[in-house]
Write a protein that holds these residues in place. Structure first.
Motif, mmCIF file in Angstrom:
data_model
loop_
_atom_site.group_PDB
_atom_site.id
_atom_site.type_symbol
_atom_site.label_atom_id
_atom_site.label_comp_id
_atom_site.label_asym_id
_atom_site.label_seq_id
_atom_site.Cartn_x
_atom_site.Cartn_y
_atom_site.Cartn_z
ATOM 1 N N PHE A 117 1.819 7.441 -10.893
ATOM 2 C CA PHE A 117 1.817 5.999 -10.691
ATOM 3 C C PHE A 117 3.092 5.611 -9.953
ATOM 4 O O PHE A 117 4.151 6.204 -10.159
ATOM 5 C CB PHE A 117 1.760 5.255 -12.027
ATOM 6 C CG PHE A 117 0.458 5.418 -12.759
ATOM 7 C CD1 PHE A 117 0.440 5.815 -14.090
ATOM 8 C CD2 PHE A 117 -0.761 5.158 -12.156
ATOM 9 C CE1 PHE A 117 -0.759 5.966 -14.779
ATOM 10 C CE2 PHE A 117 -1.963 5.307 -12.826
ATOM 11 C CZ PHE A 117 -1.955 5.714 -14.145
ATOM 12 N N GLU A 148 -1.026 13.749 -9.863
ATOM 13 C CA GLU A 148 -1.210 12.317 -9.667
ATOM 14 C C GLU A 148 -0.067 11.568 -10.346
ATOM 15 O O GLU A 148 0.369 11.935 -11.437
ATOM 16 C CB GLU A 148 -2.547 11.904 -10.284
ATOM 17 C CG GLU A 148 -3.220 10.741 -9.620
ATOM 18 C CD GLU A 148 -4.667 10.621 -10.040
ATOM 19 O OE1 GLU A 148 -4.965 10.878 -11.212
ATOM 20 O OE2 GLU A 148 -5.487 10.263 -9.201
ATOM 21 N N GLU A 200 2.944 -4.292 -7.346
ATOM 22 C CA GLU A 200 1.651 -3.641 -7.488
ATOM 23 C C GLU A 200 1.854 -2.278 -8.135
ATOM 24 O O GLU A 200 2.881 -1.626 -7.948
ATOM 25 C CB GLU A 200 0.990 -3.429 -6.116
ATOM 26 C CG GLU A 200 0.424 -4.681 -5.462
ATOM 27 C CD GLU A 200 -0.835 -5.183 -6.117
ATOM 28 O OE1 GLU A 200 -1.291 -6.268 -5.726
ATOM 29 O OE2 GLU A 200 -1.376 -4.515 -7.018
ATOM 30 N N ARG A 201 0.842 -1.863 -8.878
ATOM 31 C CA ARG A 201 0.812 -0.487 -9.370
ATOM 32 C C ARG A 201 -0.089 0.299 -8.424
ATOM 33 O O ARG A 201 -1.257 -0.030 -8.245
ATOM 34 C CB ARG A 201 0.285 -0.406 -10.792
ATOM 35 C CG ARG A 201 -0.113 1.027 -11.193
ATOM 36 C CD ARG A 201 -0.182 1.224 -12.663
ATOM 37 N NE ARG A 201 1.149 1.276 -13.241
ATOM 38 C CZ ARG A 201 1.418 1.695 -14.472
ATOM 39 N NH1 ARG A 201 0.453 2.067 -15.251
ATOM 40 N NH2 ARG A 201 2.648 1.719 -14.936
ATOM 41 N N LEU A 202 0.488 1.330 -7.851
ATOM 42 C CA LEU A 202 -0.227 2.154 -6.893
ATOM 43 C C LEU A 202 -0.393 3.543 -7.477
ATOM 44 O O LEU A 202 0.258 3.907 -8.457
ATOM 45 C CB LEU A 202 0.563 2.232 -5.574
ATOM 46 C CG LEU A 202 1.001 0.881 -5.000
ATOM 47 C CD1 LEU A 202 1.989 1.088 -3.861
ATOM 48 C CD2 LEU A 202 -0.205 0.103 -4.520
ATOM 49 N N VAL A 203 -1.273 4.318 -6.873
ATOM 50 C CA VAL A 203 -1.492 5.692 -7.316
ATOM 51 C C VAL A 203 -1.093 6.621 -6.187
ATOM 52 O O VAL A 203 -1.513 6.437 -5.044
ATOM 53 C CB VAL A 203 -2.962 5.926 -7.711
ATOM 54 C CG1 VAL A 203 -3.192 7.398 -8.029
ATOM 55 C CG2 VAL A 203 -3.318 5.063 -8.905
ATOM 56 N N GLU A 210 0.838 -1.190 0.000
ATOM 57 C CA GLU A 210 0.000 0.000 0.000
ATOM 58 C C GLU A 210 0.876 1.243 0.000
ATOM 59 O O GLU A 210 2.063 1.182 0.339
ATOM 60 C CB GLU A 210 -0.921 0.000 1.231
ATOM 61 C CG GLU A 210 -1.893 -1.179 1.246
ATOM 62 C CD GLU A 210 -2.755 -1.221 2.490
ATOM 63 O OE1 GLU A 210 -3.778 -1.900 2.464
ATOM 64 O OE2 GLU A 210 -2.395 -0.558 3.468
ATOM 65 N N ASN A 221 -0.974 10.562 -4.873
ATOM 66 C CA ASN A 221 -1.526 11.888 -5.040
ATOM 67 C C ASN A 221 -0.697 12.886 -4.262
ATOM 68 O O ASN A 221 -0.355 12.656 -3.106
ATOM 69 C CB ASN A 221 -2.972 11.943 -4.533
ATOM 70 C CG ASN A 221 -3.936 11.429 -5.571
ATOM 71 O OD1 ASN A 221 -4.099 12.017 -6.621
ATOM 72 N ND2 ASN A 221 -4.553 10.303 -5.293
#
Lengths: 564, 347
Positions: B246, B244, B261-264, B171, B266
């Motif tokens: 990645f 934003e 994992e690909r997370l975002v 996460e 901000n």
């Protein structure tokens, strides 16, 4: 006194004599002649040479439709009024009593002007005019009988002849290299047959300007930078004219107005039919993507006896048309053997193995959906998994399986259903076996005399299965006691069938003994599987009267899978 | 008389019936009616496999005790059942016996199995952990039923060191006020020795999927066998403009990617304040932005306004004072006498 009078008279006399002598001299010299002369009309002459008030040449031509003003100052020797006339050739015809005329083309002619005063005349230009135009200026008087003109003058330098007419660029229209365009892609407009006829001193370049709203000048779109899609560079129209711009990586889908303008290097706007019209482009509706899917935080699912357990699913959903383009997000949670295909509609829901189409919502804080420039949002979903859902750990019905989740995303309505996607989690989790049950809190054998027994074994203990495995039981107990008096544990018997006679049951022991109660796994929520144990007690001889109590232990055991 | 007799008879008969019914009911309640039912209990999982135990190490496993209706105080007892002294390998958290208060629906327990040095169980041994649940206050029933659940346990030892992990989740957190972001991985040690993944690697990309920066961190604290720990890395995002991004995050063991994992990510722009619910929004953001970008102009404007206002005030007051002064001077005897003298002189 007398002497003075004499002196004065002498002086006068002398003067008279001198005067007479002078008169006589000149009288001898002078002739008496009669004269006469005829004076002709002389043309006016430039005091200030003719010149373009605003230089018009190859570098700064005059846009077609504008005027070229030639100014000059002249003086007429006869103080007559004069005319300034500009001709296309070096030939002019004076006109008695009126304005002169050019032998070829009259560019312009002024009104009558007082000698010595400045004057000017305006040359009208048009698209049909050639690019380079010679001019010759004359000043003429309007003498009534012998009007006369000066020699022609072309001025000098930048303000001298010729004047240059700038023609508007033309194009038949524009085409889009591709349409629709994906967010982050490049929008390219190509002019169709662009042209500019001006080639002095070199081929005129042209540029394309594309605005979000109508209205533009050569300086740019009326609304400024924020109103501008594309402000192209000067390009050779004989090679091609285009304008390209990149879309933001995140851009809502749909039609976008684009007003097309073309100007030449001198800022002259085209008058072609496409000029200032909306030649819109479309931003493609792209499919969303799902990432960072978690099921129960990546931890194996451990259920709660008898009730549902909330299991959380989360995922990040991204859409380059912006997160506002997402119509609905839902999840299905299922045993892997069921597969998503078997759990993608509400009708397929089964509390044992499929929790289908559970709505998800955007999180309240963190990666929320803020605006049309926001590509992604985190979604969370809560799935209430029942206590009897199929376990997938060792020694269960499905030991090689696990539990998975799939996120289903319905894209914006503008794209129909073509962009709806679903994404399954990469790594699932186990749903752990749960030994869960409830049973009676006590066994009361009633009031028995010595030698009496519960025959048949009529005291029941019901085991209700509130977990997700089949159940057997281990049974053990202690001696019953009343003060120092005891009834040995072995005088308690139990059986798995009703109406079992005392003596035919199984003696209770102090050590746990497993019995194949074979309570099936519950498969219908709220309709739990049960098993019953039948108990009885014999009061042995010599037991003193009293109230005897003890403790029996019932331990639930995961039953053999075949008996679930 | 007959009436009284009938009444008495009826009365007596009814009383008998009533009493009889009461005895019968009592007996029925005592002997026929079912016994009081416990609220249910649950223990999960039903099986514990620890077949890669390394002598000299401790293996841990979580258990969950649950009950749908936690309406009474309970005493929970955990009893391993193994031969040959293996029971002594077991240790429990929060303890071998403890009390569960009313209202507690779920309790997490930890089983720790510490294998002594030099012990070998090549072929494995099967045993159990019995979880017994008794009531804190016993009733007066003849036979009190103590409930329990049996967890089947399989143990085996090995001399091999097994290093393996299960990355439960990865996460990312929001950017904090220092411009730092954090990626957290929840890692379960499914091996048999204390170990940690080799590193966690990040690539930060813009929305056009261009890599802007990469971060790799190693040297995490080892995780005990069977335990799950969170391993985090911090990275600076102060040099990134608001927007934003990645983040491709991977947990790596040697050269193997355990999970990615690909997370975002901000990041709120620096000139945009984060508004809480209810906070008034800016009425004229364009003016604020203009002033922010033209600070000198804004300062000059302020100075001009202030100076003009001061001048106006001075002007007003000066005029008032001056007028008053003039009036005073006019009224002063000295001036008045001078005026008189002037008038006289004129006359």
């Amino acid at each position: 006194m007398k002497t003075n009078l004499i002196t004065k008279r002498l002086h006068v006399a002398i003067l008279l004599v001198i005067g007479a002598l002078v008169f006589a001299f000149f009288a001898v010299q002078a002739d008496n002649v009669n004269t006469s002369v005829t004076v002709g009309n002389t043309a006016p002459a430039f005091d200030v040479a003719p010149a373009e008030t605003v230089a018009s040449d190859g570098t700064t031509p005059t846009n077609a439709g504008d005027t070229v003003t030639i100014s000059a100052t002249a003086t007429d020797p006869g103080a007559e009024d004069y005319y300034l006339i500009v001709c296309s050739t070096n030939a002019v015809s004076p006109t008695n009593g009126a304005a002169p005329t050019c032998v070829a083309t009259t560019r312009c002619v002024s009104t009558t002007t007082t000698s010595g005063a400045a004057t000017s005349c305006d040359i009208s230009t048009a698209e049909v005019d050639p690019e380079v135009n010679d001019w010759y200026a004359f000043v003429c008087d309007g003498n009534s009988s012998a009007a006369s003109c000066s020699t022609g003058s072309q001025g000098s330098g930048a303000t001298g002849s010729p004047y240059n007419v700038n023609h508007a660029p033309t194009y038949a229209g524009v085409t889009l290299a591709t349409n629709p365009i994906a967010p982050g892609g490049t929008v390219t407009y190509n002019a169709t047959t662009p042209a500019d006829s001006d080639v002095t001193p070199a081929q005129d370049s042209v540029e394309m300007l594309i605005c979000r709203t109508a209205g533009a000048t050569a300086a740019g779109c009326d609304g400024g930078v924020s109103d501008t899609w594309c402000d192209g560079s000067l390009q050779d129209p004989t090679v091609g004219v285009s304008c390209s711009f990149a879309l933001p990586a995140v851009n809502p889908a749909g039609n976008n107005a684009a007003y097309i303008y073309m100007f030449d290097e001198h800022g002259f706007a085209s008058t072609s039919a496409t000029q200032g019209t909306n030649q819109s482009f479309d931003v493609d509706n792209v499919a969303p993507t799902v990432s960072a899917i978690t099921l129960n935080g990546g931890t194996d699912i451990s259920l709660t006896e008898g009730v549902a357990t909330n299991v959380n699913v989360s995922a990040t959903v991204s859409d380059n048309n912006s997160c506002t383009d997402l119509d609905a997000v839902s999840t299905s949670v299922y045993r892997s053997g069921v597969t998503y295909t078997g759990c993608d509609t509400v009708g397929e829901a089964d509390n044992n193995n499929c929790y289908a189409v559970i709505s998800c919502s955007v999180v309240g804080a963190g990666n929320t959906c803020d605006s049309t420039t926001d590509a992604s949002a985190e979604y969370t979903c809560t799935v209430s998994v029942q206590y009897h859902a199929d376990p997938t750990d060792a020694a269960t019905q499905f030991p090689t399986e696990n539990w998975l989740t799939t996120i289903a995303v319905a894209d914006g309505l503008t794209g129909g259903t073509a962009n709806n996607i679903n994404q399954q989690i990469g790594t699932g989790v186990e749903l752990l076996s749960l030994i869960g049950y409830n049973t009676g809190a006590s066994i009361n054998y009633g009031s028995l005399n010595v030698g009496q027994s519960n025959d048949p074994l009529d005291r029941t203990l019901t085991v209700t299965n509130t977990g997700n495995v089949g159940l057997d039981t281990e049974l053990s107990g202690t001696d019953m006691s009343s003060g120092s008096d005891t009834i040995a544990v072995s005088f308690q018997e139990y059986a798995l069938a009703a109406s079992t006679a005392y003596g035919s049951g199984t003696d209770l022991t102090t050590s746990p003994v497993e019995e194949e109660l074979n309570v099936a796994k519950t498969t219908v929520t709220g309709s739990n599987e049960v098993g019953t144990l039948y108990w009885g007690l014999l009061i042995p001889t010599g037991t003193p009267p009293g109230t005897y109590s003890g403790t029996n232990t019932l331990t639930a055991v995961k039953g053999e899978v075949a008996n679930w | 008389m007959i009436k009284n007799y009938l009444f008495t008879t009826f009365y007596n008969l009814s009383m008998k019936r009533i009493l009889s019914m009461a005895v019968v009911a009592f007996l029925a309640a005592a002997f026929i009616a079912p016994s009081q039912v416990f609220a249910g209990i649950g223990v999960s999982p039903a099986t514990l496999d620890a077949t890669q135990l390394r002598p000299g190490t401790t293996f841990s496993q979580e258990l969950v005790f649950s009950q749908a209706d936690p309406d009474e105080e309970l005493i929970l007892t955990l009893e391993p059942d193994f031969p040959n002294g293996i029971n002594e390998w077991f240790n429990f958290e929060p303890g071998r016996e403890f009390t569960i208060e009313p209202g507690v629906q779920r309790v997490n327990l930890t089983v720790n199995i510490t294998v002594p040095e030099g012990v070998e169980i090549d072929e494995g041994v099967e045993g159990a952990i019995r979880v017994k649940v008794s009531r804190a206050t016993n009733g007066n029933a003849a036979i009190e039923v103590v409930r329990g659940a049996k967890i089947d346990v399989n143990l085996a030892t090995t001399d091999e060191s097994v290093v393996q992990f299960n990355v439960r989740s990865i996460e990312i957190s929001d950017i904090d006020e220092r411009g730092l972001g954090q990626v957290t991985a929840k890692v379960e040690n499914t091996g048999n020795i204390a170990a940690a993944p080799s590193r966690i690697a990040l690539d930060i990309l813009n929305l056009d999927e261009q890599v802007l920066k990469s971060v790799s961190v190693s040297g995490f604290d080892p995780i005990d066998p069977g335990r799950t720990a969170t391993q985090s890395i911090n990275f600076t995002a102060a040099d990134l403009p608001g927007g934003e991004y990645f983040v491709n995050a991977a947990v790596i063991l040697n050269d193997e990617v355990l999970r990615e994992e690909r997370l975002v990510l901000n990041k709120v722009p620096a000139d945009v304040s984060v508004q809480d619910a209810g906070e008034a929004s800016t009425d004229n953001p364009e003016l604020q932005q203009f002033l922010a970008e033209n600070r000198l102009l804004a300062l000059m404007l302020v100075i001009f306004i202030a100076t003009s206002f001061t001048a106006l005030v001075v002007f007003l007051f000066k005029n008032d004072d001056g007028s008053e002064e003039d009036e005073k001077q006019k009224k002063s005897p000295k001036n008045k006498s001078m005026e008189d003298e002037s008038a006289d002189s004129k006359e």
